[in-house]
Write a protein that holds these residues in place. Structure first.
Motif, short mmCIF file in Angstrom:
data_model
loop_
_atom_site.label_atom_id
_atom_site.label_comp_id
_atom_site.label_asym_id
_atom_site.label_seq_id
_atom_site.Cartn_x
_atom_site.Cartn_y
_atom_site.Cartn_z
N TYR A 179 5.07 -74.80 -18.12
CA TYR A 179 6.02 -75.32 -19.10
C TYR A 179 5.97 -76.76 -19.47
O TYR A 179 6.45 -77.48 -20.49
CB TYR A 179 7.66 -75.14 -18.68
CG TYR A 179 7.92 -73.70 -18.69
CD1 TYR A 179 8.08 -72.91 -19.74
CD2 TYR A 179 8.13 -72.96 -17.49
CE1 TYR A 179 8.32 -71.72 -19.66
CE2 TYR A 179 8.30 -71.56 -17.57
CZ TYR A 179 8.68 -70.88 -18.62
OH TYR A 179 8.95 -69.41 -18.55
N ASN A 180 5.38 -77.64 -18.44
CA ASN A 180 5.08 -78.88 -18.79
C ASN A 180 6.59 -79.68 -19.25
O ASN A 180 6.30 -80.40 -20.17
CB ASN A 180 3.88 -79.15 -19.71
CG ASN A 180 3.61 -80.78 -20.04
OD1 ASN A 180 3.68 -81.51 -18.99
ND2 ASN A 180 3.14 -80.99 -21.09
N VAL A 181 7.38 -79.58 -18.33
CA VAL A 181 8.72 -80.17 -18.68
C VAL A 181 8.89 -81.43 -18.11
O VAL A 181 8.27 -81.81 -16.98
CB VAL A 181 9.70 -79.08 -18.47
CG1 VAL A 181 9.71 -78.02 -19.45
CG2 VAL A 181 9.77 -78.86 -17.05
N ASP A 182 9.86 -82.42 -18.65
CA ASP A 182 10.13 -83.50 -17.93
C ASP A 182 11.04 -83.35 -16.83
O ASP A 182 11.04 -84.13 -15.83
CB ASP A 182 10.86 -84.61 -18.97
CG ASP A 182 10.07 -84.97 -19.94
OD1 ASP A 182 8.87 -85.13 -19.83
OD2 ASP A 182 10.64 -85.06 -21.11
N MET A 183 11.97 -82.22 -16.86
CA MET A 183 12.97 -82.16 -15.57
C MET A 183 12.89 -80.68 -15.38
O MET A 183 12.87 -79.72 -16.28
CB MET A 183 13.95 -82.62 -16.19
CG MET A 183 15.39 -82.52 -15.26
SD MET A 183 16.82 -83.07 -15.94
CE MET A 183 17.97 -83.08 -14.33
N MET A 184 13.30 -80.21 -14.03
CA MET A 184 13.40 -79.02 -13.67
C MET A 184 14.90 -79.03 -12.94
O MET A 184 15.30 -79.64 -12.18
CB MET A 184 12.70 -78.70 -12.64
CG MET A 184 11.07 -78.54 -13.15
SD MET A 184 10.09 -77.67 -11.86
CE MET A 184 10.30 -78.75 -10.38
N MET A 185 15.56 -78.02 -13.63
CA MET A 185 17.20 -77.95 -13.21
C MET A 185 17.28 -76.43 -12.16
O MET A 185 16.67 -75.42 -13.06
CB MET A 185 18.03 -77.86 -14.34
CG MET A 185 19.75 -77.84 -13.78
SD MET A 185 20.63 -77.57 -15.30
CE MET A 185 20.67 -78.98 -16.21
N TYR A 186 18.09 -76.48 -11.22
CA TYR A 186 18.13 -75.22 -10.49
C TYR A 186 19.59 -75.02 -10.78
O TYR A 186 20.42 -75.65 -10.05
CB TYR A 186 17.66 -75.31 -9.21
CG TYR A 186 16.28 -75.71 -9.10
CD1 TYR A 186 15.35 -74.39 -8.63
CD2 TYR A 186 15.59 -76.85 -9.48
CE1 TYR A 186 13.99 -74.54 -8.65
CE2 TYR A 186 14.27 -77.18 -9.18
CZ TYR A 186 13.34 -75.90 -8.87
OH TYR A 186 11.83 -76.26 -8.85
N VAL A 187 20.02 -73.91 -11.46
CA VAL A 187 21.56 -73.58 -11.10
C VAL A 187 21.80 -72.67 -10.22
O VAL A 187 21.59 -71.25 -10.28
CB VAL A 187 22.05 -73.12 -12.54
CG1 VAL A 187 23.71 -72.53 -12.63
CG2 VAL A 187 21.73 -73.97 -13.78
N VAL A 188 22.23 -73.15 -9.00
CA VAL A 188 22.31 -72.51 -7.79
C VAL A 188 23.46 -72.86 -7.05
O VAL A 188 23.91 -74.09 -7.31
CB VAL A 188 21.07 -72.43 -6.77
CG1 VAL A 188 21.26 -71.64 -5.88
CG2 VAL A 188 19.73 -72.39 -7.49
N ASP A 189 24.30 -71.96 -6.46
CA ASP A 189 25.59 -72.31 -5.81
C ASP A 189 25.57 -73.48 -4.69
O ASP A 189 24.45 -73.69 -4.25
CB ASP A 189 26.43 -71.07 -5.51
CG ASP A 189 25.79 -70.45 -4.00
OD1 ASP A 189 25.79 -71.22 -2.95
OD2 ASP A 189 25.48 -69.46 -4.10
N GLU A 190 26.75 -74.12 -4.31
CA GLU A 190 26.55 -75.23 -3.43
C GLU A 190 26.05 -75.10 -2.07
O GLU A 190 25.77 -75.84 -1.27
CB GLU A 190 28.07 -75.74 -3.37
CG GLU A 190 29.13 -74.66 -2.64
CD GLU A 190 30.75 -74.97 -3.07
OE1 GLU A 190 30.71 -76.18 -3.30
OE2 GLU A 190 31.06 -74.04 -2.85
N GLU A 191 25.95 -73.69 -1.68
CA GLU A 191 25.47 -73.53 -0.22
C GLU A 191 24.08 -73.64 -0.25
O GLU A 191 23.62 -74.07 1.04
CB GLU A 191 25.49 -71.95 0.12
CG GLU A 191 26.86 -71.34 0.32
CD GLU A 191 27.06 -69.64 0.72
OE1 GLU A 191 25.92 -69.28 0.55
OE2 GLU A 191 28.09 -69.45 1.14
N GLN A 192 23.39 -73.99 -1.25
CA GLN A 192 22.07 -74.46 -1.02
C GLN A 192 21.69 -75.94 -1.36
O GLN A 192 20.50 -76.43 -1.55
CB GLN A 192 21.29 -73.61 -2.12
CG GLN A 192 21.13 -72.09 -1.95
CD GLN A 192 20.81 -71.54 -0.86
OE1 GLN A 192 19.38 -72.12 -0.20
NE2 GLN A 192 21.30 -70.80 0.12
N ILE A 193 22.47 -76.58 -1.13
CA ILE A 193 22.58 -78.31 -1.38
C ILE A 193 21.39 -78.77 -0.47
O ILE A 193 20.62 -79.55 -0.86
CB ILE A 193 23.94 -78.91 -1.35
CG1 ILE A 193 25.00 -78.81 -2.33
CG2 ILE A 193 23.60 -80.58 -1.13
CD1 ILE A 193 26.16 -79.31 -2.23
#
Length: 593
Positions: free
Chosen positions: A348-362
């Motif tokens: 994808y060659n993106v500037d940013m990667m976002m992971y929408v995952v619940d708080e247990e995985q902080i």
């Protein structure tokens, strides 16, 4: 003392977006240019913010306080200069200085109408992009042995809304998810489908594919816990799958495909396009070894006394070192995630990667991001874990579908549809099924997205009747406001032509409505900049509330012709803003209710 470099904040700060505000930006630019010329100082500052108290003005500036103190300019003199410059602007009718030294301005009626027209045009550009111009959103990554429950739904709806909001500002977005299609739970399900169906098939069960899989997952899990022979058989399935036994691989593929097909049906039923790219654990679980071994030579990985390889970044990043390769050379989740991150960037060659995952995985993501930064794969500050809070069950604990007792997303939608259907029948209203579904989705999406996603809530405390009510803070109220506007325009079809009469002064309520409408670009920009869909939900409710007040106060049938045309055009423009706002939340509007 160890660094805290890798300990990131839970809420995102900014993407560097700047809202584009028709006319307001022009006032800022021309005023600043004249101010700097007058004082021959290019460091002077001037900006306008929407006023909190409209009694003083429509917009205000703190330029008087900032510049007089910072540049040692006499405040009275600066007040006189700024006031004169602002009064000469064609879009401003009043300028006043409050006792707190805020300068307030009032826009002309024509300026407010021009702003609304600009926002309503197809050429409306919402924001100027900052340093982040492309984002990959990973979501929802639901395990392939269950149907989505009401907790998963928060993930799906938040990610969908963020995707739409970010795209609206001009940011390129991509979507993907990781399917964890290996492990004991998957093999439990395979065993149960082989041994407990008693001839039942997907077709004969009447269940959705993911519900069929989930049913046998629960049965397999219970048998696994209670019977050692079942446990032994399940672990043999794991061995057979690892060794690519033909029948086991066939059964495994069939189960995974059923589950994903059912989940996609749920996404589609909620108006969320489930065609995003899917990565599979089975394709990458052996990958990442070469990356780790290469880093051993560079000093960011160390070997312990057991022969295991660990990250060696604790002192610099403040996160615990993670095992990346076991002594026997096998990989762990961190290793797979490192390789997956590289695959994502290559694809994808993106500037940013976002992971929408619940708080247990902080902790997991703080560690992963630190490792990716240390390995030179992706910089900190260009990765974000949207660590939403858990949706809790009636017992105050996390909702988990492993026991097969929780309300699924499919069941929730049916329940809301039933409530709307019953309510309309009770009121003698005739609403078609397609509209009932749209209204139900409006209610549910607003219910989820109007909340702070970082605060846990018990699902049983949600008032579903309030969610479908046409009164109060609900999506259905906003949708009702839109259809009310459309019905008003339809009532005066002959009079409405989209024109504006310059000679018709705006009513006070119209000014209030247009000022709220004018905030659209700023609200969307801020919602994107800080990843906050709830800002859109609050904004569209406030706009809807003002519109309904307008609808109740003004007797449109008594307005003279030129004024009626202008007022109907205002109604049309505001209704389009309500529609666009709801669409950012994933709502497909209905034209009548």
């Amino acid at each position: 003392m160890a660094s805290k470099k890798g300990i990131t904040k839970r809420r995102w700060d900014t993407l560097g977006l700047k809202a584009i505000r028709p006319i307001i930006d022009n006032i800022e630019e021309t005023t600043l240019a004249r101010l700097r010329r007058h004082y021959d100082n290019d460091e002077l500052d001037f900006s306008l913010q929407a006023s909190h108290n409209l009694e003083f003005g429509d917009y205000s500036t703190t330029a008087l306080l900032k510049n007089s103190k910072r540049h040692q300019i006499d405040m009275d003199e600066l007040d006189s200069v700024l006031t004169e410059i602002l009064k000469e602007n064609e879009h401003i009718t009043e300028v006043s200085t409050a006792p707190n030294k805020f300068i307030n301005i009032r826009l002309s009626d024509q300026a407010l109408l021009q702003i609304a027209q600009s926002l309503n045009s197809q050429e409306n550009q919402i924001a100027q992009l900052g340093h982040i111009k492309s984002i990959l959103i990973e979501s929802p990554s639901v395990n392939p042995n269950k149907a989505l429950h009401v907790g998963h739904l928060l993930n799906v709806l938040v990610a969908g809304s963020l995707n739409r909001i970010l795209r609206a500002t001009g940011i390129r977005t991509e979507r993907d998810e990781i399917i964890n299609d290996l492990g004991v739970p998957v093999c439990m399900t395979i065993w149960a489908i082989r041994n407990l169906t008693n001839g039942e098939t997907l077709e004969s069960s009447g269940l959705k594919p993911d519900q069929f899989v989930g049913k046998y997952y629960v049965l397999g899990k219970n048998a696994f816990k209670e019977d050692q022979e079942v446990e032994k058989a399940v672990r043999q399935i794991m061995v057979d799958l690892e060794s690519c036994d033909e029948q086991t691989v066939k059964d495994w593929k069939s189960m995974i495909e059923m589950s994903i097909a059912g989940q996609i049906q749920t996404y589609n039923s909620y108006g969320e396009d489930g065609t995003w790219h899917r990565w599979y654990e089975s394709d990458i679980y052996k990958d990442g070894k070469d990356i780790v071994i290469e880093q051993l030579e560079k000093g960011t990985v160390r070997k312990d006394e057991t022969g295991a390889l660990l990250s060696d970044i604790n002192e610099e990043y403040g996160v615990r070192d993670a095992v990346l390769l076991r002594p026997d050379g096998t990989t762990l989740y961190h290793t797979q995630d490192i390789k997956l991150a590289k695959n994502k960037l290559e694809k994808y060659n993106v500037d940013m990667m976002m992971y929408v995952v619940d708080e247990e995985q902080i902790d997991h993501f703080q560690s992963l991001f630190s490792i990716l930064d240390a390995f030179g794969i992706k910089e900190l500050g260009t990765m974000y874990h949207f660590a939403y809070a858990k949706v809790l069950g009636g017992d105050g604990k996390s909702i988990k579908s492993r026991d097969g007792v929780d309300l699924t997303a499919d069941q929730l939608l049916v329940e809301i549809q039933d409530r709307i259907r019953a309510s309309s029948k009770e009121k003698g209203q005739d609403i078609d099924e397609a509209s009932i579904t749209k209204i139900a989705l409006t209610a549910l999406k607003y219910l989820y997205l109007s909340r702070d996603p970082f605060k846990a809530f018990r699902f049983d405390t949600l008032d579903l009747d309030e969610a479908v009510s046409f009164k109060g803070k609900s999506g259905t109220y906003c949708l009702y406001s839109y259809t009310r506007a459309k019905s008003l325009i339809a009532k005066f079809t002959e009079e409405f032509d989209g024109s504006i009469s310059d000679s018709s002064a705006l009513l006070d309520i119209e000014r209030l409505l247009l000022l709220q409408n004018a905030k659209y670009n700023e609200v969307v920009t801020n919602a994107a900049d800080t990843f906050t869909p709830s800002e859109i939900a609050s904004y569209v409710y406030d706009l809807s509330k003002l519109f309904n007040r307008y609808y109740e106060e003004v007797k449109f049938s008594e307005l003279e012709k030129a004024k009626l045309k202008t007022s109907l055009t205002i109604v049309s423009m505001v209704s389009e803003t309500i529609k666009k706002s709801l669409e950012l939340l994933g709502v497909e509007v209905v034209e009548r209710m």
